[in-house]
Scaffold this motif. Structure first.
Motif, PDB file in Angstrom:
ATOM      1  N   LEU A  13       0.848  -1.191   0.000  1.00 12.49           N
ATOM      2  CA  LEU A  13       0.000   0.000   0.000  1.00 12.49           C
ATOM      3  C   LEU A  13       0.883   1.239   0.000  1.00 12.49           C
ATOM      4  N   THR A  14       0.349   2.323  -0.545  1.00 17.66           N
ATOM      5  CA  THR A  14       1.109   3.573  -0.566  1.00 17.66           C
ATOM      6  C   THR A  14       0.482   4.654   0.304  1.00 17.66           C
ATOM      7  N   HIS A  15      -0.640   4.360   0.943  1.00 15.50           N
ATOM      8  CA  HIS A  15      -1.260   5.333   1.854  1.00 15.50           C
ATOM      9  C   HIS A  15      -2.079   4.567   2.892  1.00 15.50           C
ATOM     10  N   ILE A  16      -2.433   5.236   3.974  1.00 12.09           N
ATOM     11  CA  ILE A  16      -3.120   4.577   5.081  1.00 12.09           C
ATOM     12  C   ILE A  16      -4.606   4.904   5.133  1.00 12.09           C
ATOM     13  N   ALA A  17      -5.121   5.622   4.131  1.00 16.28           N
ATOM     14  CA  ALA A  17      -6.494   6.107   4.180  1.00 16.28           C
ATOM     15  C   ALA A  17      -7.513   4.981   4.342  1.00 16.28           C
ATOM     16  N   ASP A  18      -7.263   3.825   3.721  1.00 18.91           N
ATOM     17  CA  ASP A  18      -8.238   2.732   3.762  1.00 18.91           C
ATOM     18  C   ASP A  18      -8.027   1.764   4.927  1.00 18.91           C
ATOM     19  N   LEU A  19      -7.041   2.035   5.772  1.00 19.42           N
ATOM     20  CA  LEU A  19      -6.736   1.101   6.852  1.00 19.42           C
ATOM     21  C   LEU A  19      -7.567   1.318   8.105  1.00 19.42           C
ATOM     22  N   GLY A  20      -8.207   2.484   8.226  1.00 21.39           N
ATOM     23  CA  GLY A  20      -8.970   2.763   9.434  1.00 21.39           C
ATOM     24  C   GLY A  20      -8.053   2.891  10.629  1.00 21.39           C
ATOM     25  N   ASP A  21      -8.371   2.167  11.707  1.00 15.25           N
ATOM     26  CA  ASP A  21      -7.527   2.165  12.900  1.00 15.25           C
ATOM     27  C   ASP A  21      -6.241   1.401  12.589  1.00 15.25           C
ATOM     28  N   ALA A  22      -5.136   2.150  12.476  1.00 14.49           N
ATOM     29  CA  ALA A  22      -3.866   1.535  12.075  1.00 14.49           C
ATOM     30  C   ALA A  22      -2.937   1.310  13.258  1.00 14.49           C
ATOM     31  N   THR A  23      -3.488   1.232  14.467  1.00  8.89           N
ATOM     32  CA  THR A  23      -2.630   1.107  15.648  1.00  8.89           C
ATOM     33  C   THR A  23      -1.873  -0.215  15.665  1.00  8.89           C
ATOM     34  N   ASN A  24      -2.422  -1.236  15.024  1.00  8.24           N
ATOM     35  CA  ASN A  24      -1.757  -2.536  15.004  1.00  8.24           C
ATOM     36  C   ASN A  24      -1.057  -2.801  13.681  1.00  8.24           C
TER      37      ASN A  24
ATOM     38  N   MET B  86       5.478   5.228   2.527  1.00  8.83           N
ATOM     39  CA  MET B  86       5.254   3.799   2.707  1.00  8.83           C
ATOM     40  C   MET B  86       5.038   3.094   1.370  1.00  8.83           C
ATOM     41  N   ASN B  87       5.403   1.818   1.337  1.00  7.50           N
ATOM     42  CA  ASN B  87       5.043   0.957   0.218  1.00  7.50           C
ATOM     43  C   ASN B  87       4.450  -0.357   0.701  1.00  7.50           C
ATOM     44  N   THR B  88       4.493  -0.586   2.018  1.00  4.23           N
ATOM     45  CA  THR B  88       4.031  -1.850   2.589  1.00  4.23           C
ATOM     46  C   THR B  88       3.413  -1.610   3.957  1.00  4.23           C
ATOM     47  N   ALA B  89       2.315  -2.301   4.242  1.00  9.06           N
ATOM     48  CA  ALA B  89       1.699  -2.272   5.566  1.00  9.06           C
ATOM     49  C   ALA B  89       1.720  -3.680   6.135  1.00  9.06           C
ATOM     50  N   VAL B  90       2.141  -3.803   7.404  1.00 10.17           N
ATOM     51  CA  VAL B  90       2.364  -5.116   8.017  1.00 10.17           C
ATOM     52  C   VAL B  90       1.651  -5.185   9.364  1.00 10.17           C
ATOM     53  N   ASP B  91       0.850  -6.209   9.548  1.00  7.87           N
ATOM     54  CA  ASP B  91       0.226  -6.452  10.846  1.00  7.87           C
ATOM     55  C   ASP B  91       1.313  -6.771  11.865  1.00  7.87           C
ATOM     56  N   ARG B  92       1.121  -6.334  13.098  1.00 10.44           N
ATOM     57  CA  ARG B  92       2.150  -6.542  14.108  1.00 10.44           C
ATOM     58  C   ARG B  92       2.186  -7.959  14.666  1.00 10.44           C
ATOM     59  N   CYS B  93       1.415  -8.854  14.065  1.00 12.23           N
ATOM     60  CA  CYS B  93       1.603 -10.275  14.355  1.00 12.23           C
ATOM     61  C   CYS B  93       2.873 -10.792  13.675  1.00 12.23           C
ATOM     62  N   ILE B  94       3.434  -9.981  12.773  1.00 16.32           N
ATOM     63  CA  ILE B  94       4.670 -10.317  12.080  1.00 16.32           C
ATOM     64  C   ILE B  94       5.821  -9.556  12.719  1.00 16.32           C
ATOM     65  N   ALA B  95       6.863 -10.266  13.083  1.00 15.22           N
ATOM     66  CA  ALA B  95       8.059  -9.639  13.648  1.00 15.22           C
ATOM     67  C   ALA B  95       9.019  -9.295  12.515  1.00 15.22           C
ATOM     68  N   LEU B  96       9.674  -8.152  12.654  1.00 17.36           N
ATOM     69  CA  LEU B  96      10.558  -7.639  11.616  1.00 17.36           C
ATOM     70  C   LEU B  96      11.989  -7.577  12.119  1.00 17.36           C
ATOM     71  N   PRO B  97      12.956  -7.780  11.230  1.00 15.72           N
ATOM     72  CA  PRO B  97      14.361  -7.632  11.613  1.00 15.72           C
ATOM     73  C   PRO B  97      14.652  -6.201  12.056  1.00 15.72           C
ATOM     74  N   SER B  98      15.759  -6.021  12.743  1.00 13.28           N
ATOM     75  CA  SER B  98      16.124  -4.687  13.215  1.00 13.28           C
ATOM     76  C   SER B  98      16.437  -3.745  12.065  1.00 13.28           C
ATOM     77  N   GLN B  99      16.826  -4.301  10.904  1.00 10.21           N
ATOM     78  CA  GLN B  99      17.052  -3.505   9.712  1.00 10.21           C
ATOM     79  C   GLN B  99      16.146  -4.009   8.598  1.00 10.21           C
TER      80      GLN B  99
END
Length: 297
Positions: free
Chosen positions: A244-255, A265-278
């Protein structure tokens, strides 16, 4: 990729000498990733005519399906931006950078149980001799796990070019089947593939990257062309990741984590996914290698 990227050449040659000693992921040792779970991603850019043919002009869906998932390249750009070995473990250039010797990783097999070797590199290079590798004049096997590449003119950036997502390596004796069905050396073997619609891939057992990357048991990519539909799928937790390139359609984006950053942005990720430090910024989805580098939180 357009033009030739600018890089630190001293870092390039240094990383070539040490490539066999470096991990391929950029994952922080403090992150403690765990195996398990399924990565579900909603992606754009799919088409019914797309298969695993690196000569096609793929969109994001097939790029993610191929690089760091089903196939490997000879080198890769790690999340920290350094050049690292993948199917090549070392590379040595002549003083004029016109001749390059590539040491290939031993003990690697394709998903059809065929051994990887110099013939596969030569056959895969031949696919791009009129385009990406037009300056390659000759590729020779010079050892059991070694090839020499001759260029028409010197190019100190040649090892960097080998990380191009289009330069994946196919099995020479099964090229047509590999392009149709997806037969690579990557961390994930194709279980189900519907062109332009879905990829389901299962983690390969006993892979050379074990303990370093490939934390998901399964990877599922779903093609959704509309931004709003991908956002809805992520918002309603049908998928874990969406481009995604914008957050308008995400609603509550706290997670939701926006990558590489909220205002660019080019990507939106649910926080159920852990990301590397880089997180790599060269391409979307962590240099297209989310399936390889990320894990379940």
């Amino acid at each position: 990729m357009t033009g030739r990227p600018q890089i630190d050449r001293r870092a390039l040659f240094a990383s070539g000498a040490a490539a066999a000693l470096l991990v391929a992921t950029g994952v922080s040792v403090q992150a403690s990733p765990q195996r398990g779970g399924r990565l579900r991603a909603a992606l754009s850019g799919a088409a019914r005519e797309h298969v695993f043919d690196s000569r096609q002009d793929h969109g994001l869906f097939m790029n993610v399906a191929m690089v760091g998932t089903v196939f490997d390249t000879l080198t890769e750009i790690a999340a920290d931006g350094t050049l690292r070995g993948e199917l090549a473990t070392q590379w040595t250039g002549s003083s004029d950078a016109r001749s390059w010797v590539l040491e290939l990783r031993a003990g690697v097999t394709f998903h059809n149980a065929q051994d990887f070797g110099p013939a596969d590199v030569m056959a895969s290079f031949d696919l791009h001799r009129d385009t990406l590798l037009a300056d390659v004049t000759q590729v020779l096997q010079v050892g059991d796990n070694r090839v020499r590449v001759e260029l028409s003119e010197g190019d100190p950036d040649f090892p960097y070019r080998l990380s191009d997502p289009r330069l994946v390596i196919y099995p020479a004796d099964h090229m047509e089947a590999a392009m149709r069905d997806g037969i690579g050396t990557g961390l994930y073997r194709v279980h189900k593939f519907q062109p332009g619609r879905q990829l389901l891939a299962h983690r390969v057992e006993m892979h050379y990257k074990d303990g370093l990357s490939g934390w998901f048991d399964e990877v599922e990519l779903v093609a959704l062309s509309a931004d709003a539909v991908r956002a809805e799928a992520l918002r309603d937790k049908y998928v874990d990741v969406a481009d995604l390139t914008h957050i308008a359609d995400l609603g509550d984006a706290t997670n939701i984590t926006m990558l590489p950053e909220e205002h660019f942005m080019n990507t939106a990720v649910d926080r159920c996914i852990a990301l590397p430090s880089q997180i790599g910024r060269r391409w979307p989805l962590d240099n297209l290698r989310a399936a390889e580098r990320w894990w379940m939180a």
